[in-house]
Design a protein around this motif. Structure first.
Motif, short mmCIF file in Angstrom:
data_model
loop_
_atom_site.label_atom_id
_atom_site.label_comp_id
_atom_site.label_asym_id
_atom_site.label_seq_id
_atom_site.Cartn_x
_atom_site.Cartn_y
_atom_site.Cartn_z
N LEU A 27 0.80 -1.23 0.00
CA LEU A 27 0.00 0.00 0.00
C LEU A 27 0.83 1.28 0.00
O LEU A 27 0.27 2.37 0.09
N TRP A 28 2.16 1.19 -0.13
CA TRP A 28 2.98 2.39 -0.05
C TRP A 28 2.65 3.40 -1.13
O TRP A 28 2.69 4.61 -0.86
N PRO A 29 2.28 3.02 -2.37
CA PRO A 29 1.95 4.06 -3.35
C PRO A 29 0.72 4.88 -2.95
O PRO A 29 0.66 6.09 -3.18
N PHE A 30 -0.23 4.22 -2.31
CA PHE A 30 -1.44 4.93 -1.88
C PHE A 30 -1.14 5.88 -0.73
O PHE A 30 -1.71 6.97 -0.64
N MET A 31 -0.22 5.48 0.15
CA MET A 31 0.16 6.35 1.26
C MET A 31 0.91 7.58 0.75
O MET A 31 0.69 8.70 1.23
N VAL A 32 1.78 7.38 -0.23
CA VAL A 32 2.50 8.52 -0.82
C VAL A 32 1.52 9.45 -1.53
O VAL A 32 1.59 10.68 -1.38
N ALA A 33 0.60 8.89 -2.29
CA ALA A 33 -0.38 9.70 -3.00
C ALA A 33 -1.28 10.47 -2.03
O ALA A 33 -1.62 11.63 -2.27
N ALA A 34 -1.65 9.84 -0.92
CA ALA A 34 -2.49 10.52 0.07
C ALA A 34 -1.74 11.68 0.71
O ALA A 34 -2.31 12.76 0.90
N SER A 35 -0.45 11.49 1.00
CA SER A 35 0.30 12.59 1.61
C SER A 35 0.50 13.73 0.63
O SER A 35 0.41 14.91 1.01
N ILE A 36 0.73 13.44 -0.64
CA ILE A 36 0.86 14.50 -1.65
C ILE A 36 -0.47 15.23 -1.81
O ILE A 36 -0.50 16.46 -1.91
N SER A 37 -1.56 14.50 -1.82
CA SER A 37 -2.87 15.13 -1.96
C SER A 37 -3.18 16.02 -0.76
O SER A 37 -3.68 17.15 -0.93
N LEU A 38 -2.89 15.55 0.45
CA LEU A 38 -3.15 16.36 1.63
C LEU A 38 -2.30 17.63 1.63
O LEU A 38 -2.78 18.70 2.00
N TYR A 39 -1.04 17.52 1.19
CA TYR A 39 -0.18 18.70 1.11
C TYR A 39 -0.73 19.70 0.10
O TYR A 39 -0.80 20.90 0.37
N GLY A 40 -1.16 19.20 -1.07
CA GLY A 40 -1.71 20.08 -2.10
C GLY A 40 -3.00 20.75 -1.67
O GLY A 40 -3.20 21.95 -1.91
N ILE A 41 -3.86 20.02 -1.01
CA ILE A 41 -5.12 20.60 -0.53
C ILE A 41 -4.85 21.64 0.54
O ILE A 41 -5.51 22.69 0.58
N SER A 42 -3.88 21.39 1.40
CA SER A 42 -3.52 22.36 2.43
C SER A 42 -3.02 23.66 1.81
O SER A 42 -3.41 24.76 2.24
N LYS A 43 -2.17 23.56 0.81
CA LYS A 43 -1.65 24.76 0.14
C LYS A 43 -2.77 25.49 -0.60
O LYS A 43 -2.83 26.72 -0.59
N LEU A 44 -3.66 24.75 -1.23
CA LEU A 44 -4.77 25.37 -1.94
C LEU A 44 -5.70 26.10 -0.97
O LEU A 44 -6.17 27.21 -1.26
N GLN A 45 -5.96 25.51 0.19
CA GLN A 45 -6.80 26.14 1.18
C GLN A 45 -6.14 27.43 1.70
O GLN A 45 -6.80 28.44 1.87
N ASP A 46 -4.85 27.37 1.94
CA ASP A 46 -4.13 28.55 2.42
C ASP A 46 -4.18 29.67 1.38
O ASP A 46 -4.38 30.83 1.74
#
Length: 77
Positions: A27-46
């Motif tokens: 499941l490591w690809p899904f964990m990496v993708a989730a962390s990238i998505s959360l980082y991107g959403i955080s920056k977009l919200q900011d």
């Protein structure tokens, strides 16, 4: 140790055995993708919160913080 031929269930972080990859290894690809998505959403919200349209909105919970940062940039106290 096996009980009636059944093996133990794999643990999520069992990297020490080659025959038991655990659940983290596939499941490591899904964990990496989730962390990238959360980082991107955080920056977009900011970016959205700090946009000029919403920076002075009284409903914005970060309005006071944004105003204080703008005053600090201008050299005011």
């Amino acid at each position: 140790m096996a009980f009636l031929g059944w093996r133990k269930w794999p643990t999520p972080a069992s990297f020490y055995r080659d025959d038991n990859p655990g659940i983290v290894k596939p499941l490591w690809p899904f964990m990496v993708a989730a962390s990238i998505s959360l980082y991107g959403i955080s920056k977009l919200q900011d970016m959205a919160v700090r946009s000029p349209e919403y920076a002075k909105d009284p409903k914005n919970p970060y309005a006071a913080q944004i105003a204080a940062e703008e005053r600090a940039k201008l050299g005011g106290h």
